[in-house]
Design a protein around this motif. Structure first.
Motif, short mmCIF file in Angstrom:
data_model
loop_
_atom_site.label_atom_id
_atom_site.label_comp_id
_atom_site.label_asym_id
_atom_site.label_seq_id
_atom_site.Cartn_x
_atom_site.Cartn_y
_atom_site.Cartn_z
N TYR A 56 -4.69 3.25 -15.00
CA TYR A 56 -4.65 3.15 -13.54
C TYR A 56 -3.22 3.27 -13.03
N GLU A 57 -2.33 2.48 -13.59
CA GLU A 57 -0.94 2.47 -13.10
C GLU A 57 -0.24 3.79 -13.34
N LEU A 58 -0.47 4.41 -14.50
CA LEU A 58 0.19 5.67 -14.79
C LEU A 58 -0.29 6.80 -13.89
N THR A 59 -1.48 6.64 -13.31
CA THR A 59 -2.01 7.65 -12.40
C THR A 59 -1.54 7.44 -10.97
N VAL A 60 -1.47 6.19 -10.55
CA VAL A 60 -1.23 5.87 -9.14
C VAL A 60 0.25 5.79 -8.78
N PHE A 61 1.05 5.15 -9.63
CA PHE A 61 2.46 4.93 -9.32
C PHE A 61 3.32 5.76 -10.26
N ARG A 62 3.82 6.89 -9.77
CA ARG A 62 4.52 7.79 -10.68
C ARG A 62 5.61 8.63 -10.00
N LYS A 63 6.32 8.01 -9.08
CA LYS A 63 7.37 8.77 -8.40
C LYS A 63 8.53 7.87 -8.03
N VAL A 64 9.74 8.23 -8.44
CA VAL A 64 10.97 7.54 -8.05
C VAL A 64 11.75 8.48 -7.14
N LYS A 65 11.83 8.10 -5.87
CA LYS A 65 12.41 8.98 -4.84
C LYS A 65 11.65 10.30 -4.85
N ASN A 66 12.30 11.40 -5.20
CA ASN A 66 11.58 12.67 -5.23
C ASN A 66 11.30 13.14 -6.66
N ARG A 81 -0.76 -0.03 -0.28
CA ARG A 81 -1.12 -1.44 -0.19
C ARG A 81 -2.49 -1.66 -0.83
N LYS A 82 -3.40 -0.73 -0.61
CA LYS A 82 -4.73 -0.82 -1.21
C LYS A 82 -4.64 -0.69 -2.73
N TYR A 83 -3.84 0.29 -3.20
CA TYR A 83 -3.68 0.47 -4.64
C TYR A 83 -3.14 -0.81 -5.29
N LEU A 84 -2.16 -1.43 -4.64
CA LEU A 84 -1.54 -2.63 -5.18
C LEU A 84 -2.52 -3.81 -5.15
N PHE A 85 -3.37 -3.85 -4.14
CA PHE A 85 -4.37 -4.92 -4.07
C PHE A 85 -5.33 -4.85 -5.24
N PHE A 86 -5.78 -3.65 -5.58
CA PHE A 86 -6.66 -3.49 -6.75
C PHE A 86 -5.98 -4.00 -8.02
N GLN A 87 -4.72 -3.66 -8.17
CA GLN A 87 -3.96 -4.11 -9.34
C GLN A 87 -3.82 -5.63 -9.35
N LEU A 88 -3.57 -6.20 -8.18
CA LEU A 88 -3.40 -7.64 -8.05
C LEU A 88 -4.67 -8.38 -8.49
N VAL A 89 -5.81 -7.96 -8.00
CA VAL A 89 -7.08 -8.60 -8.35
C VAL A 89 -7.37 -8.45 -9.84
N PHE A 90 -7.11 -7.26 -10.37
CA PHE A 90 -7.38 -7.00 -11.78
C PHE A 90 -6.52 -7.89 -12.68
N LEU A 91 -5.23 -8.03 -12.34
CA LEU A 91 -4.34 -8.88 -13.13
C LEU A 91 -4.74 -10.35 -13.04
N LEU A 92 -5.21 -10.79 -11.88
CA LEU A 92 -5.68 -12.16 -11.75
C LEU A 92 -6.87 -12.42 -12.67
N ILE A 93 -7.81 -11.49 -12.68
CA ILE A 93 -8.98 -11.64 -13.56
C ILE A 93 -8.54 -11.67 -15.03
N LEU A 94 -7.63 -10.78 -15.40
CA LEU A 94 -7.13 -10.74 -16.77
C LEU A 94 -6.47 -12.06 -17.17
#
Length: 224
Positions: free
Chosen positions: A128-138, A93-106
């Motif tokens: 940022y995204e390629l580092t944080v979100f990188r897993k589908v199921k296992n 949730r924290k990771y997604l919040f950072f992304q949310l704020v960044f996209l709003l600024i952009l």
């Protein structure tokens, strides 16, 4: 077990969102900024080298800024992952919040800044995204660069077909889902560009906001 399953579901959903957004944004940068990629830095390096030899130093600068932004984004994201790694599922949730704020600024500044700065900031977002979100199921997956995913897809397809490997079969379908989401993002982004390029970042922000609030509302379901 319920905790693990729910956390895997969250990571999978966010990785698929991120994969869609990378395709969505990449088609925007490619068509609007003369072949620029936000996430596919291999392509940026090739174009950078070609533009350098052509003497087109403005284009070199734009691609270089994207590459530098990507490196900084990946570096910073690893620090964020390390900082929040012990906070159970709530770290996502924290990771997604950072992304949310960044996209709003952009989205807010996109018409007021130079192409080089946009390239830098979108590269930073991709790192940022390629580092944080990188897993589908296992299955580990790169959500913005499909070359390795496609190679792994076909490797696992071989193992599933000729060795009847069930794990490889599941990995194949996980990767296929991710690649399909990236392609869907490209198609959706190209369609939105026909209406207005300015909508791309606002829609990326809106999609992220939907997932963020869904995650907030699911707190009671996955808190145990």
């Amino acid at each position: 077990m319920k905790y693990i399953t729910n956390e895997n579901n969250i990571v999978t959903a966010l990785t698929l969102l991120s994969t869609f957004l990378m395709g969505f944004i990449d088609v925007y940068t490619f068509l609007n900024y003369d072949g620029l990629f936000a996430s596919a830095q291999t392509g940026n390096m090739v174009i950078l080298g070609a533009k350098l030899l052509e003497g087109d130093f403005w284009e070199v600068l734009i691609h270089a800024f994207s590459f530098i932004g990507f490196m900084i984004g990946a570096f910073a994201a690893q620090g964020i992952v390390e900082r929040y790694k012990n906070r159970s599922w709530k770290r996502y949730r924290k990771y997604l919040f950072f992304q949310l704020v960044f996209l709003l600024i952009l989205a807010l500044i996109q018409t007021a800044v130079s192409a080089s700065l946009i390239a830098f900031l979108l590269g930073l977002l991709a790192g940022y995204e390629l580092t944080v979100f990188r897993k589908v199921k296992n299955t580990g997956m790169n959500n913005g660069i499909m070359t390795g995913n496609t190679k792994n897809l076909m490797n696992n397809m071989y193992l599933a077909v000729f060795h009847k490997n069930k794990e490889a079969q599941q990995t194949f379908f996980d990767l296929l889902l991710g690649i399909s989401m990236f392609l869907l993002g490209i198609i959706a982004g190209a369609a939105v560009l026909l209406i207005s390029p300015l909508l791309i970042l606002w829609l990326a922000f809106s999609l992220t906001a939907v997932f963020y609030f869904l995650l907030l509302f699911r707190q009671s379901d996955i808190s145990h």
